[in-house]
Design an enzyme around this catalytic site. Structure first.
Site, short mmCIF file in Angstrom:
data_model
loop_
_atom_site.label_atom_id
_atom_site.label_comp_id
_atom_site.label_asym_id
_atom_site.label_seq_id
_atom_site.Cartn_x
_atom_site.Cartn_y
_atom_site.Cartn_z
N CYS A 9 0.84 -1.20 0.00
CA CYS A 9 0.00 0.00 0.00
C CYS A 9 0.88 1.26 0.00
O CYS A 9 0.68 2.18 -0.79
CB CYS A 9 -0.92 -0.03 1.21
N CYS A 10 1.90 1.29 0.89
CA CYS A 10 2.80 2.44 0.94
C CYS A 10 3.57 2.58 -0.37
O CYS A 10 3.80 3.71 -0.84
CB CYS A 10 3.80 2.29 2.09
N CYS A 59 -1.15 8.29 7.54
CA CYS A 59 -2.51 8.02 7.08
C CYS A 59 -3.37 7.59 8.27
O CYS A 59 -2.91 6.91 9.19
CB CYS A 59 -2.49 6.90 6.05
N CYS A 102 -3.54 3.97 9.59
CA CYS A 102 -2.27 3.42 10.07
C CYS A 102 -1.66 4.29 11.18
O CYS A 102 -0.47 4.18 11.47
CB CYS A 102 -1.29 3.30 8.92
N CYS A 141 8.23 3.33 5.85
CA CYS A 141 7.82 2.88 4.54
C CYS A 141 8.81 1.88 3.95
O CYS A 141 8.48 1.14 3.05
CB CYS A 141 7.70 4.06 3.59
FE1 SF4 Z 1 -1.47 2.76 2.92
FE2 SF4 Z 1 -1.20 3.02 5.56
FE3 SF4 Z 1 0.91 3.37 3.93
FE4 SF4 Z 1 -1.07 5.16 4.02
S1 SF4 Z 1 0.37 4.63 5.68
S2 SF4 Z 1 -0.09 4.38 2.21
S3 SF4 Z 1 -2.86 3.82 4.28
S4 SF4 Z 1 -0.25 1.48 4.31
#
Ligand code: SF4
Length: 597
Positions: free
Chosen positions: A127-128, A210, A213, A236
């Site tokens: 996702c990141c 986010c 998270c 990340c």
């Molecule tokens: Fe996705 Fe969470 Fe990364 Fe944001 S912090 S990009 S929601 S995994």
């Protein structure tokens, strides 16, 4: 909006020359000077400011004072708190900036359709990568320079962040105008210039990412504990171009490696004056130093003996964190625990140390050690858990000993703290050369459900294979420095330039002699009428309860002096300076069986 950038990008050589000149000129530069330099050399859309819309909103404002309209890159992941979006919009009103929303290829709806809902819960790295890393990488490629809000006091590994540097990862100039600022200076700037900062900062969110998270953290908790809480993720990723709130980049990683001489796991071998090659070729070592050995093997180089020890210790720390769920590191402010914390910081950099530290406080401490402990914990950025013997005495769970010595009383608070924290791995700084009970113990040592150690029932440890299995309620003690000697520890302190409490070096102190040891005169250690007080030049070889930790006569005022002294001594530091180890022949083993560290 879409970013508009300069048509002609200067060559890498030209940009590097600019960095070199800036580094030569910037010794006395203020943040405002850096901003002026940025505007002079990177006007016309050649520079972008990365901003997470947390506390770093002062940076775009600062740059915009010299470069109105500067692009401010905001990673719009689609998952932000409303407060973060409001901060972005407020910044756009408060400063002469051009906000550039950096968008992922897929909207949240499209991502859900392709990968399923809540990918952040199942695969946050993916996702990141899609919502942060790829977009920021491709966006930065259009600029010659970028500006970050990195500050030297953020954590120990940013302590040498330059104002201007070359970003090897992105092949561009990286500018850190507020690197030298304290948090108070940042707040002063925000207040003076009425720059909006994210209101969540004052609502328990010291680190804001986010919404799915990020959670609020409790007072005293690691500031980043609220990020990806409960998941095996803290950043990340190592090769991420920019995190949403830290603007971390590979260049930071690389420069920190150089600054902190990080060799374990990367195959870099540096040799200090005392750090001469060992007789053993790394390829034949059984120390279990992991990837460093592998790299050394393929390159044909030798690791020095000190580097082998470092690599082995880092391997042990990483193994424990990988195999166990809730580690904790015993931290007293003594040299061994300080070295362990240093190794832990290296083991996981650029991520923060992924476990708290635990101090079992006897209440009879040397004040300078407590001051050092608190400063060090703050500097490294780890959470401190304190278990106080005094609390147990106050409520009657423990009774003060007639001799006033509290070291033996530490066991119960320690075991309770381990149980309360549900810690299943406890890193200790014990070394085999210290004392015979410690010499018997394995690197990974099982404690039963009562915290007790059975020296007759220890697991074999072949090569670098450690067995941390345990049943519910049991835990393991982990000793990364098992194979180090006191001399090794001091050589490492010298090589890594690690600061220790000043009492480790020669100083004048009021002392009295008891059983051949010099005990300090203080609130918790008073001489008997038959024990005259003298002012002597002494130093300490260990740090412990003031009432039972002795000093030694010493003129060793520097690490080099201590090294010469330790090399010539024939008594270990515990044998020489700890009254509690002299009670019986097996004093330490008895305490260890009960659960002591
Ligand atoms: Fe996705 Fe969470 Fe990364 Fe944001 S912090 S990009 S929601 S995994």
């Amino acid at each position: 909006m879409t970013a508009e950038v300069a048509d002609v990008r200067r060559s890498v050589a030209q940009l590097k020359a600019l960095v070199a000149q800036a580094q030569a000129d910037s010794v006395d530069w203020t943040a405002d000077d850096v901003a002026a330099w940025t505007a002079e050399h990177f006007g016309g859309g050649r520079v972008a400011v990365a901003c997470s819309m947390a506390g770093d909103t002062v940076v775009p404002h600062l740059i915009a004072e010299h470069l109105p309209g500067v692009h401010v890159l905001f990673l719009q992941t689609g998952y932000h708190f409303a407060e973060t979006i409001e901060t972005r919009d407020a910044l756009a009103r408060a400063a002469a900036v051009t906000i550039v929303d950096v968008l992922p290829k897929l909207t949240v709806v499209e991502q859900d359709a392709q990968y399923g809902a809540k990918l952040h819960d199942r695969d946050p790295s993916l996702c990141c990568a899609m919502r942060k890393v790829d977009p920021i990488n491709s966006t930065l490629a259009g600029y010659e320079a970028w500006v970050t809000g990195v500050r030297r006091e953020d954590n120990v590994l940013r302590a040498h962040t330059p104002l201007v540097e070359w970003d090897e990862g992105h092949q561009m100039v990286k500018i850190n105008p507020i690197a030298a600022w304290s948090f108070h200076e940042l707040l002063d700037y925000a207040t003076t210039h009425q720059v909006p900062v994210n209101p969540l900062l004052t609502q328990g969110y010291p680190s804001i990412g986010c919404a799915p998270c990020t959670r609020a953290v409790a007072p005293g908790e690691d500031p980043r504990a609220g990020r990806w809480a409960g998941l095996n993720k803290t950043e990340c990723g190592l090769h991420v171009a920019a995190d949403d709130d830290t603007t971390e980049v590979e260049t930071t990683f690389v420069s920190a490696l150089q600054t902190f001489n990080l060799t374990a796991g990367l195959g870099s071998v540096e040799t200090s004056p005392i750090d001469q090659p060992a007789d053993v070729v790394a390829t034949s070592s059984t120390s279990g130093s992991g990837s460093t050995e592998a790299t050394a093997a393929t390159s044909g180089r030798r690791l020095s003996q000190l580097k082998e020890l470092e690599s082995e210790a880092i391997h042990i720390i990483r193994e424990a964190v990988t195999e166990l769920e809730r580690p904790v590191l015993l931290f007293s402010g003594g040299k061994d625990s300080v070295v362990m914390l240093h190794l832990a910081a290296k083991a996981f950099w650029p991520a923060p140390v992924p476990f708290p530290v635990l101090h079992v406080d006897t209440g009879h401490n040397f004040p300078e050690v407590i001051a050092y402990r608190d400063a060090e914990v703050a500097r490294v950025g780890v959470r401190l858990v304190v278990a106080k013997v005094q609390d147990y005495i106050d409520d009657g769970r423990l009774i003060e000993r007639p001799d006033g010595t509290r070291n033996p009383l530490q066991t119960q608070p320690l075991l309770d703290a381990i149980a309360d924290g549900r810690f299943d791995a406890v890193f200790g700084g014990g070394r085999r050369d210290e004392e015979k009970a410690r010499a018997k113990e394995r690197v990974v040592s099982l404690r039963d459900e009562f915290g007790q150690w059975d020296p007759r029932n220890q697991r074999p440890e072949l090569w670098n294979l450690y067995n941390p299995r345990h049943r519910a309620g049991e835990h393991v003690r982990v000793f990364p420095l098992s194979n180090w000697t006191e001399l090794d520890v001091w050589r490492y302190i010298q090589a890594e330039q690690i600061e220790l409490p000043a009492m480790y070096y020669a100083h004048e102190r009021e002392v009295f002699n008891r059983d051949g040891m010099w005990l300090a005169v203080g609130e918790f250690s008073q001489p008997k009428p038959t024990e005259p007080v003298e002012v002597r030049t002494v130093r300490y070889r260990t740090v412990g309860d003031m009432s039972c930790t002795g000093a030694i006569d010493s003129d060793s005022a520097t690490v080099a002096d201590v090294l010469a002294e330790v090399a010539a001594t024939r008594i270990t530091e515990r044998g020489a300076t700890r009254a509690d180890d002299r009670l019986t022949e097996a004093a330490m083993e008895d305490r260890k069986k009960e659960g002591y560290f």
